[in-house]
Design a protein around this motif. Structure first.
Motif, mmCIF file in Angstrom:
data_model
loop_
_atom_site.group_PDB
_atom_site.id
_atom_site.type_symbol
_atom_site.label_atom_id
_atom_site.label_comp_id
_atom_site.label_asym_id
_atom_site.label_seq_id
_atom_site.Cartn_x
_atom_site.Cartn_y
_atom_site.Cartn_z
ATOM 1 N N UNK B 52 0.817 -1.199 0.000
ATOM 2 C CA UNK B 52 0.000 0.000 0.000
ATOM 3 C C UNK B 52 0.852 1.250 0.000
ATOM 4 N N UNK B 53 0.546 2.200 -0.903
ATOM 5 C CA UNK B 53 1.324 3.419 -1.015
ATOM 6 C C UNK B 53 2.538 3.304 -1.915
ATOM 7 N N UNK B 54 2.799 2.137 -2.417
ATOM 8 C CA UNK B 54 3.993 1.908 -3.242
ATOM 9 C C UNK B 54 3.924 2.699 -4.548
ATOM 10 N N UNK B 55 5.074 3.233 -4.935
ATOM 11 C CA UNK B 55 5.215 3.927 -6.220
ATOM 12 C C UNK B 55 6.341 3.253 -6.995
ATOM 13 N N UNK B 56 6.061 2.896 -8.249
ATOM 14 C CA UNK B 56 7.100 2.321 -9.100
ATOM 15 C C UNK B 56 7.190 3.125 -10.383
ATOM 16 N N UNK B 57 8.433 3.303 -10.834
ATOM 17 C CA UNK B 57 8.651 4.054 -12.074
ATOM 18 C C UNK B 57 9.295 3.148 -13.112
ATOM 19 N N UNK B 58 8.774 3.289 -14.328
ATOM 20 C CA UNK B 58 9.289 2.530 -15.459
ATOM 21 C C UNK B 58 9.466 3.554 -16.574
ATOM 22 N N UNK B 59 10.652 4.146 -16.647
ATOM 23 C CA UNK B 59 10.938 5.217 -17.604
ATOM 24 C C UNK B 59 9.918 6.343 -17.447
ATOM 25 N N UNK B 60 9.050 6.571 -18.422
ATOM 26 C CA UNK B 60 8.100 7.689 -18.337
ATOM 27 C C UNK B 60 6.780 7.272 -17.668
ATOM 28 N N UNK B 61 6.685 6.046 -17.211
ATOM 29 C CA UNK B 61 5.459 5.551 -16.580
ATOM 30 C C UNK B 61 5.658 5.480 -15.074
#
Lengths: 116, 110
Positions: B52-61
């Motif tokens: 919960x609350x997790x943020x993941x980045x995949x280049x521009x996403x």
């Protein structure tokens, strides 16, 4: 490159015909699934299998059956095709991992079936 | 009715714009996945969010899982025509059952 291969991209069948959709995966996955995808309805699970010779009904199994004689192959059978079974059919496989969330699906490219 | 509601259903934007897609439910999921499906192909897994609350980045996403693990968002920065496709969220519930949303169809015009 790991793969789920569906035997046909496009199929046209007549009402009442028996239709076989084949799916093969090369990842040694335990789990295999058949979905149909219709606009506005998303993906709906037809049948799935956790092991060879095992099968479980999904949310919309009526009019369908499945066969899993070998680990890599999962077949969907339309016993007597009807026009309301015109749809995109997607096969997928996955492996249950030891950690939560590491069992994403690998999908095939789909079979677009039209029943006339 | 869908267990997972995605919004918007359709989105047509110009190259370079930013956008956010939402995936909402009244149910709690152990994890949530996002897939992208290009025309004539099957969905491809983009990301799994677990906490919960997790943020993941995949280049521009950028993907975010809600604190209560009931909702998620996908933000795309500076969209490109190659981002065009159907974006599907999938919540994973009890007994590892997957629940798919009906998708957001994105068209990025050059």
């Amino acid at each position: 490159d790991v793969k789920v291969t569906q035997s046909s991209r496009y199929l046209v069948k007549r009402t009442g015909e028996k239709v076989f959709l084949e799916c093969v995966q090369d990842m040694d996955h335990e789990n295999m699934f058949w979905y149909r995808q219709d606009p506005g309805l998303g993906l709906r699970l037809i049948y799935f299998s956790y092991d060879v010779k095992m099968k479980e009904k999904g949310d919309i199994p009526e009019g369908y059956s499945v066969s899993r004689e070998k680990k890599e192959r999962f077949s969907l059978i339309l016993e007597s095709a009807s026009t309301n079974q015109t749809s995109m059919y997607l096969c997928a496989s996955s492996s249950i991992g030891s950690n939560r969330g590491d069992y994403g699906y690998t999908f095939g490219s789909g079979t677009r079936l039209t029943v006339v | 009715t869908q267990l997972l509601e995605q919004s918007p259903q359709f989105l047509s934007i110009q190259e370079g714009e930013n956008l956010t897609v939402y995936c909402n439910s009244s149910s709690v999921f152990s994890s949530l996945q996002w897939y992208r499906q290009e025309p004539g192909e099957g969905p491809v897994l983009l990301v799994t969010v677990v906490t919960g609350g997790e943020v993941k980045k995949l280049k521009r996403l950028t993907f975010q899982f809600g604190d209560a693990r009931k909702d998620s968002s996908l933000h795309i920065t500076a969209a490109q025509p190659g981002d065009t496709g159907l974006y599907l969220c999938a919540g994973i519930g009890n007994f590892n059952k997957f629940y798919f949303g009906s998708g957001t169809k994105l068209n990025v015009k050059p």
